[in-house]
Design an enzyme around this catalytic site. Structure first.
Site, PDB file in Angstrom:
ATOM      1  N   HIS A  52       8.699  -2.113   2.902  1.00 64.12           N
ATOM      2  CA  HIS A  52       9.518  -1.128   2.192  1.00 64.12           C
ATOM      3  C   HIS A  52      10.198  -0.237   3.219  1.00 64.12           C
ATOM      4  CE1 HIS A  52       7.184  -1.189  -1.898  1.00 64.12           C
ATOM      5  NE2 HIS A  52       7.384  -2.412  -1.409  1.00 64.12           N
ATOM      6  N   GLU A  54      10.407   2.934   3.562  1.00 63.01           N
ATOM      7  CA  GLU A  54       9.577   4.039   4.065  1.00 63.01           C
ATOM      8  C   GLU A  54       8.579   3.559   5.118  1.00 63.01           C
ATOM      9  OE1 GLU A  54       9.773   4.788  -0.506  1.00 63.01           O
ATOM     10  OE2 GLU A  54       9.991   3.081   0.855  1.00 63.01           O
ATOM     11  N   CYS A  82       6.587   4.518  -3.867  1.00 57.73           N
ATOM     12  CA  CYS A  82       5.538   3.843  -4.632  1.00 57.73           C
ATOM     13  C   CYS A  82       4.169   4.306  -4.106  1.00 57.73           C
ATOM     14  CB  CYS A  82       5.691   2.328  -4.479  1.00 57.73           C
ATOM     15  SG  CYS A  82       5.254   1.712  -2.832  1.00 57.73           S
ATOM     16  N   CYS A  85       3.640   3.494  -0.330  1.00 53.03           N
ATOM     17  CA  CYS A  85       4.445   4.330   0.561  1.00 53.03           C
ATOM     18  C   CYS A  85       3.974   5.780   0.538  1.00 53.03           C
ATOM     19  CB  CYS A  85       5.918   4.222   0.189  1.00 53.03           C
ATOM     20  SG  CYS A  85       6.588   2.576   0.529  1.00 53.03           S
TER      21      CYS A  85
END
EC number: 3.5.4.33
Length: 148
Positions: A52, A54, A82, A85
């Site tokens: 992801h 992040e 999420c 993260c």
């Protein structure tokens, strides 16, 4: 640079992710008014469910600063993080989190498990929401409409 300018850079990363066929989410890490790391989602490209935006930004910032902790770093991301993260943000000790659109299905900051308000959370960043919210939601909606 101001917050909006940093979020604009995150949107550039989200656009790049979209061009690669990734969900258009982008992030940048900022230290002392300078972007030190930037990324968009790369889960499909890298065949890595943890890639992801992040996570990639946190990894790059930690590498550049030779530290597992980022207590003076601010993170700008186009969509509410999420649970995975949010946990990484906490473990990295990110100072401030700025995000665009809320994510009712997968978010973990103001939706879902609200990770930072859990008693098991060791660090909670200062949180600023809604920066570029309309642009982020539109970008995501457009991306998924094209996929259908």
């Amino acid at each position: 640079m101001k917050s909006a300018s940093f979020m604009d850079s995150a949107f550039e990363e989200a656009e790049s992710a979209s061009y690669r066929g990734e969900v258009p989410i982008g992030a940048v890490a900022v230290l002392a008014g300078q972007i030190i790391a930037r990324a968009g989602n790369r889960t499909r490209e890298l065949n890595d469910p943890t890639a992801h935006a992040e996570i990639l930004v946190i990894r790059e910032a930690c590498s550049k600063l030779s530290s597992e902790r980022l207590p003076q770093v601010d993170l700008y991301v186009t969509l509410e993080p999420c649970p995975m993260c949010a946990a990484a943000i906490s473990f990295a000790r990110i100072r401030r989190l700025y995000f665009g659109a809320s994510d009712e299905k997968g978010g973990a900051v103001t939706n879902g498990i609200t990770y930072f308000s859990q008693p098991t959370c060791h660090h909670s960043p200062d949180i600023y929401t809604g920066i570029g919210e309309v642009q982020s939601a539109l970008m995501l909606r457009r991306f998924f409409q094209q996929k259908r």
